[in-house]
Scaffold this motif. Structure first.
Motif, PDB file in Angstrom:
ATOM      1  N   VAL A   1       0.899  -1.173  -0.152  1.00  0.00           N
ATOM      2  CA  VAL A   1       0.035   0.037   0.051  1.00  0.00           C
ATOM      3  C   VAL A   1       1.007   1.227  -0.021  1.00  0.00           C
ATOM      4  N   LEU A   2       2.091   1.337   0.761  1.00  0.00           N
ATOM      5  CA  LEU A   2       2.912   2.660   0.827  1.00  0.00           C
ATOM      6  C   LEU A   2       3.365   2.780  -0.602  1.00  0.00           C
ATOM      7  N   PHE A   3       3.732   1.588  -1.451  1.00  0.00           N
ATOM      8  CA  PHE A   3       4.328   1.895  -2.607  1.00  0.00           C
ATOM      9  C   PHE A   3       3.279   2.600  -3.442  1.00  0.00           C
ATOM     10  N   GLY A   4       2.030   1.765  -3.292  1.00  0.00           N
ATOM     11  CA  GLY A   4       0.896   2.487  -4.127  1.00  0.00           C
ATOM     12  C   GLY A   4       0.630   4.080  -3.847  1.00  0.00           C
ATOM     13  N   VAL A   5       0.674   4.423  -2.550  1.00  0.00           N
ATOM     14  CA  VAL A   5       0.664   5.722  -1.954  1.00  0.00           C
ATOM     15  C   VAL A   5       1.952   6.660  -2.438  1.00  0.00           C
ATOM     16  N   GLY A   6       2.840   5.770  -2.659  1.00  0.00           N
ATOM     17  CA  GLY A   6       3.938   6.696  -3.256  1.00  0.00           C
ATOM     18  C   GLY A   6       4.053   7.069  -4.692  1.00  0.00           C
ATOM     19  N   VAL A   7       3.584   6.075  -5.273  1.00  0.00           N
ATOM     20  CA  VAL A   7       3.032   6.119  -6.824  1.00  0.00           C
ATOM     21  C   VAL A   7       2.125   7.407  -7.018  1.00  0.00           C
ATOM     22  N   TYR A   8       1.135   7.245  -6.306  1.00  0.00           N
ATOM     23  CA  TYR A   8       0.034   8.234  -6.329  1.00  0.00           C
ATOM     24  C   TYR A   8       0.658   9.539  -6.207  1.00  0.00           C
ATOM     25  N   GLY A   9       1.338   9.620  -4.957  1.00  0.00           N
ATOM     26  CA  GLY A   9       2.029  11.087  -4.565  1.00  0.00           C
ATOM     27  C   GLY A   9       2.978  11.584  -5.664  1.00  0.00           C
ATOM     28  N   LEU A  10       3.575  10.607  -6.127  1.00  0.00           N
ATOM     29  CA  LEU A  10       4.616  11.114  -7.404  1.00  0.00           C
ATOM     30  C   LEU A  10       3.896  11.631  -8.598  1.00  0.00           C
ATOM     31  N   ILE A  11       2.742  11.155  -8.854  1.00  0.00           N
ATOM     32  CA  ILE A  11       2.074  11.559  -9.836  1.00  0.00           C
ATOM     33  C   ILE A  11       1.294  12.781  -9.730  1.00  0.00           C
ATOM     34  N   VAL A  12       0.512  12.921  -8.362  1.00  0.00           N
ATOM     35  CA  VAL A  12      -0.168  13.886  -8.146  1.00  0.00           C
ATOM     36  C   VAL A  12       0.167  15.182  -7.498  1.00  0.00           C
ATOM     37  N   SER A  13       1.666  15.000  -7.035  1.00  0.00           N
ATOM     38  CA  SER A  13       2.170  16.192  -6.640  1.00  0.00           C
ATOM     39  C   SER A  13       2.995  17.212  -7.569  1.00  0.00           C
ATOM     40  N   GLU A  14       2.690  18.377  -7.251  1.00  0.00           N
ATOM     41  CA  GLU A  14       3.619  19.164  -8.287  1.00  0.00           C
ATOM     42  C   GLU A  14       4.675  19.694  -7.527  1.00  0.00           C
ATOM     43  N   HIS A  15       4.624  19.933  -6.202  1.00  0.00           N
ATOM     44  CA  HIS A  15       5.775  20.480  -5.472  1.00  0.00           C
ATOM     45  C   HIS A  15       6.947  19.241  -5.362  1.00  0.00           C
ATOM     46  N   LEU A  16       8.034  19.921  -5.581  1.00  0.00           N
ATOM     47  CA  LEU A  16       9.294  18.814  -5.712  1.00  0.00           C
ATOM     48  C   LEU A  16       9.310  18.151  -4.184  1.00  0.00           C
ATOM     49  N   MET A  17       8.983  19.030  -3.180  1.00  0.00           N
ATOM     50  CA  MET A  17       9.376  18.256  -2.074  1.00  0.00           C
ATOM     51  C   MET A  17       8.179  17.250  -1.587  1.00  0.00           C
ATOM     52  N   ARG A  18       7.223  17.520  -2.006  1.00  0.00           N
ATOM     53  CA  ARG A  18       6.141  16.211  -2.065  1.00  0.00           C
ATOM     54  C   ARG A  18       6.551  15.137  -2.862  1.00  0.00           C
ATOM     55  N   LYS A  19       7.085  15.397  -4.055  1.00  0.00           N
ATOM     56  CA  LYS A  19       7.950  14.340  -4.654  1.00  0.00           C
ATOM     57  C   LYS A  19       8.665  13.517  -3.906  1.00  0.00           C
ATOM     58  N   LEU A  20       9.567  14.116  -3.218  1.00  0.00           N
ATOM     59  CA  LEU A  20      10.575  13.541  -2.556  1.00  0.00           C
ATOM     60  C   LEU A  20      10.017  12.834  -1.489  1.00  0.00           C
ATOM     61  N   PHE A  21       8.989  13.495  -0.568  1.00  0.00           N
ATOM     62  CA  PHE A  21       8.215  12.189   0.300  1.00  0.00           C
ATOM     63  C   PHE A  21       7.797  11.275  -0.310  1.00  0.00           C
ATOM     64  N   ALA A  22       7.116  11.195  -1.323  1.00  0.00           N
ATOM     65  CA  ALA A  22       6.686  10.104  -2.213  1.00  0.00           C
ATOM     66  C   ALA A  22       7.930   9.228  -2.561  1.00  0.00           C
ATOM     67  N   ILE A  23       9.190   9.645  -2.993  1.00  0.00           N
ATOM     68  CA  ILE A  23      10.025   8.664  -3.235  1.00  0.00           C
ATOM     69  C   ILE A  23      10.598   8.112  -2.075  1.00  0.00           C
ATOM     70  N   ASN A  24      10.699   8.852  -0.954  1.00  0.00           N
ATOM     71  CA  ASN A  24      11.161   8.225   0.148  1.00  0.00           C
ATOM     72  C   ASN A  24      10.274   7.160   0.943  1.00  0.00           C
ATOM     73  N   ILE A  25       8.962   7.473   0.551  1.00  0.00           N
ATOM     74  CA  ILE A  25       8.059   6.347   0.958  1.00  0.00           C
ATOM     75  C   ILE A  25       8.030   5.310   0.184  1.00  0.00           C
ATOM     76  N   MET A  26       8.268   5.131  -1.117  1.00  0.00           N
ATOM     77  CA  MET A  26       8.498   4.003  -2.104  1.00  0.00           C
ATOM     78  C   MET A  26       9.557   3.310  -1.458  1.00  0.00           C
ATOM     79  N   GLY A  27      10.647   4.234  -1.310  1.00  0.00           N
ATOM     80  CA  GLY A  27      12.006   3.589  -0.641  1.00  0.00           C
ATOM     81  C   GLY A  27      11.623   2.773   0.667  1.00  0.00           C
ATOM     82  N   ASN A  28      11.084   3.192   1.331  1.00  0.00           N
ATOM     83  CA  ASN A  28      10.754   2.377   2.513  1.00  0.00           C
ATOM     84  C   ASN A  28      10.131   1.197   2.354  1.00  0.00           C
ATOM     85  N   ALA A  29       9.050   1.229   1.348  1.00  0.00           N
ATOM     86  CA  ALA A  29       8.336   0.003   1.154  1.00  0.00           C
ATOM     87  C   ALA A  29       9.283  -1.042   0.687  1.00  0.00           C
ATOM     88  N   ILE A  30      10.072  -0.541  -0.391  1.00  0.00           N
ATOM     89  CA  ILE A  30      11.055  -1.533  -0.799  1.00  0.00           C
ATOM     90  C   ILE A  30      11.938  -2.053   0.330  1.00  0.00           C
TER      91      ILE A  30
END
Lengths: 313, 104, 482, 104
Positions: free
Chosen positions: D13-42
């Motif tokens: 689910v975290l990976f899914g949330v990360g992907v969602y955040g990566l697509i939806v977020s415009e702001h780069l810092m949010r994209k970084l949250f998303a990538i870090n969340i995906m990283g933790n999932a992995i």
């Protein structure tokens, strides 16, 4: 049963916090959620029997990443007040299906990996067998320093590279948005520092020493030490400088250079590359790495090329 | 269940109760000062109760002294940070009296 | 000797990078020289060793896999090492002019440059899947740091996009590594090859790793980040990015595919990879044809030329392997030359918009000559190195009666000719049109000489192909039909 | 299903949330949250995918994840610096689509 419930709570918390972090209405809230996510992640690591990772995640993943994000946020807010900081989420019709699809894919992969009949890892078995002959109680430290030393060496290089790349960007305007507090100081801050700084140093030294027989090690210790540095910056005791003094430069490089030099010495008498000549080398390199990690993280937080005495210093 | 377990359990439950009260206060109280008031007082006591519960459970003097240290550090951090937040809020009262005190 | 030489090839530049951070100032020039110049000499020992023993294993810290990490040197990694050493040293001549070591810019540039160099050497040698991940991250971070080193908005934006994609790509790769470790209990690529059975989990793991690497190597349709990043980076950085940085991840895919998954039946997937390559060749060339900036044309040309490296997957014969390896080499030299020449023209004229470059051949004859020579190799005219590579591709396709690929290689050459002649036509065929003297800026000759040496090497590669090709065929992977 | 299975599900689910955040977020810092969340999932999957050795969790994946955490922090720190610099130069902390036209 209670354990399972607790795990369920942690897992649900992770998901909720992650969702909040990427969708919350203000960026500041997002950062706070992300930090709490990191702390919950540390709990999760503790629950799955990985205390080393729990400590690393709490100190590095949540603590310092959070501090770096907050200071970046502050630079964004202070630098150009005319420009909007956060444009908010974009509308995308594909986002949800793609997210669900990739989540499902990862879930199927993860569960089938979990429930496939895996043999115990050969590498892990070999590590435990070989560690019998070495007086090193923590197998993770063994893997990091003795068996996969080049990974660790290059990882320290990655951290150094991140700093060098960030410093190369900072350009001439590195003075803006320094994380130091403005305004006069209260006496309580001094009292806090007088207690917390020595205690932090003590904890990091303990973590470093403990790393050889129980959870802990250079990375956790370095991150805790960097926490002390962050506190000193926030309280105005030290501040970012344009360039680094000799001492800071030496500390920055100590970990990588000592690892490389000690790793190269066996070649002089025909030994294998990176074969550490004894446990003293492990402790030496770990200490140097701790210092380097701490200084690198503090410099990244300060946003400059070096450190100098701050206005309250 | 031995008497020690009983004492541990009741201390932990009492600690959790104080945490709960502190959190409710944080969420429901109207302004920064009231919230800090709820948070620091209740949570420091909660932390003390949880620590002492664990201390009773462990019965090892090394663990007990570590728990004491944890409580003291927690106390110190809570005191100073509450003080700083309150001071900041006091100085910036005119700017944002009511809204959440976001770093804007 | 080999172990010592290999250790220095990786760690000497790394130590030099540390020294460059520790002692900025007037010693920096010498530190860089000490970190780079001994390397071609040091390369002799591993070269002789490979000629003698073909494959060399080096157990780091004295622990063989699965316990430890091994370095493995075979003809292909030797070729990559030579390419990296040679190209980096030659580009460094140019960078010594554009990023003078005694300047502020130089002090920001050289440590990252040395780290990038060292990390690519470490990557080429490593036989451990996770160690490859660490080295790849090091390559990426150093490369993006270099792209953004001048802090121009376009470069910052391109670097940011590259970074985000690269981080995602690394995560996919890492997930694959985790699955492989779960299945086999080891991370050594060559042990995995012996143990792994093509079940659905290993196949998924391989697919994840390869997709991650395809993003990093900007293979169509995952190329979107490349032109902006390569086109907006400083000249020497563009050159190393196109010549080496994208290649090392393709090199990793080859390793995974032909060594790691050697026994698998990959015909369908191989055709898919070939089709991606074909699409890259066609799309990249057409996009290069419509760009109006010289560096962007060269960058899109990289997208196209990377496609040829993908043709190895469907063809998978000795000839194709020689062709692809030789393409790696000749494209690296030619593209580095072209980017350096383009950078010289850009910094001399002040713009690289094609319309304003008419007549630049009179002002910068050496650079235009280097550009043209590089172009000759890119489009595969004899006697260049590019010609040898393309000829071998054609031969490989002919032998397997793979007419589709044969037509593609031929058409790719024509398309390359189209965009390169467009560039040269605009620059050289200018009826009595004088270049605007006002903005012209003198740059040291050494910068042009570096480009020219690289371009001449790309052509000369056509004459000295025999020993290289026989060396490559001595190191054929198990996944290639002889 | 045991607790590890629970965390694997959470990771998915975290990976899914990360992907969602990566697509939806415009702001780069949010994209970084998303990538870090995906990283933790992995990272969770990395530990979960390998079996235990002699009753204890395998130390090798844990060491790999420790390395991964440090690399993630390094990359995040650099990305944040890049974002701040981009913002100073352009006034945007997003990746807009108009970016290939600049003179090199």
């Amino acid at each position: 049963m209670i354990g399972f419930l607790l795990d369920g709570l942690i897992a649900a918390g992770l998901v909720g916090l992650a969702y909040q972090a990427v969708t919350s209405r203000s960026l500041f809230r997002g950062i706070i959620h992300f930090v709490v996510f990191g702390l919950t992640m540390a709990l999760a690591w503790a629950r799955v029997g990985a205390p080393d990772l729990a400590m690393a995640e709490a100190a590095i993943g949540a603590g310092l990443t959070g501090a770096l994000m907050l200071v970046a946020y502050r630079r964004l807010v202070e630098d150009r007040r005319d420009a909007p900081v956060d444009p908010g989420p974009a509308k995308s019709r594909l986002a949800l299906p793609i997210a669900i699809g990739s989540g499902l894919l990862v879930g199927v992969i993860g569960l089938s990996a979990l429930f496939s009949d895996v043999e115990p890892g050969q590498a892990g078995q070999a590590v435990l067998a070989d560690l019998q002959q070495v007086d090193l109680g923590n197998p993770i430290t063994g893997v990091l320093l003795l068996y996969r030393g080049i990974d660790t060496l290059l990882e320290v290089a990655v951290l150094l590279t991140a700093f060098l790349a960030a410093r190369a960007l900072a350009g001439s305007e590195s003075g803006t948005g320094s994380p130091t507090t403005q305004g006069p100081e209260t006496p309580m801050v001094g009292a806090l520092l007088a207690v917390v700084i020595p205690l932090t140093v003590l904890v990091s030294v303990h973590l470093l020493r403990a790393g050889s027989y129980e959870p802990g090690g250079a990375f956790q210790a370095g991150a805790v030490l960097a926490g002390a540095g962050v506190l000193l910056i926030l309280s105005g005791r030290i501040a970012a400088a344009e360039t680094a003094g000799l001492l800071v430069r030496m500390g920055l490089l100590a970990g990588l250079v000592s690892f490389i030099l000690i790793g190269l010495t066996p070649l002089l008498h025909g030994g294998p590359l990176l074969a550490l000549p004894g446990l003293w080398a492990v402790y030496f390199i770990e200490t140097a790495m701790m210092v380097s990690i701490a200084i690198t993280l503090v410099l990244l937080f300060a946003g400059g090329g070096g450190l100098k005495r701050g206005k309250h210093g | 269940m031995t008497p020690t377990d009983l004492i541990t359990l009741s201390l932990l439950l009492a600690g959790c109760g104080f945490y709960l009260a502190g959190t409710v206060g944080l969420l429901r109280f109207p302004d920064v000062f009231c919230r800090l008031h709820a948070l620091t007082k209740a949570d420091n006591l909660g932390l003390f109760l949880v620590c002492s519960g664990l201390a009773v459970h462990s019965g090892d003097w090394r663990i007990v002294s570590l728990l004491l240290l944890i409580w003291l550090v927690g106390l110190l951090a809570a005191t100073v940070s509450a003080h700083l937040i309150a001071r900041h809020a006091h100085e910036h009262e005119a700017d944002a009296p009511e809204e959440e005190n976001e770093l804007r | 000797m080999t172990a010592e030489a290999l250790a220095l090839i990786v760690f000497l530049p790394l130590l030099a990078a540390c020294a460059a951070v520790a002692f900025p100032g007037r010693w920096l020039g010498w530190i860089v020289r000490i970190g780079l110049l001994p390397l071609p000499v040091l390369m002799l020992a591993p070269t002789l060793a490979v000629l003698d023993q073909n494959v060399i294993h080096l157990a780091l810290a004295g622990h063989a896999s699965p316990l430890g990490i091994e370095w493995r040197l075979d003809p292909l990694s030797l070729l990559m090492l030579w390419l990296n050493v040679g190209i980096t040293v030659l580009i460094s001549l140019h960078a010594g002019v554009s990023f003078r070591p005694d300047s502020d810019r130089g002090q920001r540039f050289w440590p990252l440059w040395l780290i990038l160099f060292a990390s690519m050497n470490a990557l080429v040698l490593s036989a451990d899947l996770f160690n490859l991940y660490v080295t790849l991250e090091l390559v990426t971070l150093a490369a993006i740091g270099l792209i953004a080193v001048e802090s121009k908005p376009a470069a910052l934006r391109a670097g940011m996009r590259y970074l985000l994609l690269a981080l995602m790509a690394s995560l996919l790769y890492l997930l694959g590594v985790g699955l492989i470790y779960g299945q086999t209990g080891t991370l050594d690529l060559y042990l995995i090859a012996e143990q792994i059975e093509p079940g659905w989990l290993p196949v998924t793991a391989m697919a994840l790793m390869i997709v991650g690497l395809l993003i990093k190597s900007a293979v169509f349709p995952l190329h979107a980040w490349l032109p902006a990043a390569h086109g907006n980076a400083p000249g020497p950085v563009s050159a190393i990015l196109s010549a080496m940085v994208v290649k090392v991840s393709i090199y990793m895919i080859w390793r995974l595919w032909f060594w790691g998954a050697a026994g698998w039946d990959l015909a369908t997937a191989a055709n898919l990879m070939g089709l991606l390559g074909a699409a890259a060749i066609v799309y990249g060339s057409l996009a290069a044809l419509v760009q109006d900036r010289l560096k962007m044309i060269v960058a899109y040309s990289t997208v196209a030329q990377l496609g040829y490296l993908m043709l190895l997957f469907p063809l998978a014969s000795t000839l194709a392997f020689q062709a692809a390896s030789y393409h790696l080499l000749s494209h690296g030299l030619a593209k580095a030359a072209m980017f350096l020449a383009a950078a010289n023209i850009l910094s001399s004229v002040g713009t690289d918009r094609l319309q304003r470059l008419a007549g630049v051949d009179q002002r910068r004859p050496l650079d235009v000559f280097a550009l043209a020579l590089g172009g000759v190799s890119i489009l595969g005219l004899p006697p260049s190195g590019g010609f040898v590579a393309k000829w071998l591709f054609l031969e490989a396709a002919w032998h397997q009666q793979a007419w589709g690929w044969l037509v593609l290689v031929a058409a790719g050459g024509l398309l390359a000719a189209a965009y390169l002649f467009r560039v040269l036509g605009v620059i050289c065929l200018h009826p009595r049109k004088r270049l605007n003297r006002r903005q012209h800026r003198e740059i040291p000759n050494l910068a042009s000489v570096a480009a020219l040496i690289l371009a001449v090497s790309a052509i000369a590669a056509g004459f000295f192909s025999a020993p290289v090709l026989s060396l490559i065929s001595a190191g054929l992977p198990p996944g290639v039909t002889p | 299903m045991d607790s590890l299975g629970l965390y694997v599900l959470a990771a998915a689910v975290l990976f899914g949330v990360g992907v969602y955040g990566l697509i939806v977020s415009e702001h780069l810092m949010r994209k970084l949250f998303a990538i870090n969340i995906m990283g933790n999932a992995i990272f969770i999957l990395l530990v979960a995918a390998s079996g235990p050795v002699e009753g204890a969790p395998d130390p090798v994946p844990q060491a790999l994840v420790l390395t991964g955490i440090v690399i993630a922090v390094s990359a995040t720190a650099f990305a944040l610096a890049l974002m701040v610099r981009l913002y100073q130069e352009t006034g945007q902390a997003t990746l807009s689509s108009r970016d290939e036209g600049d003179d090199g």
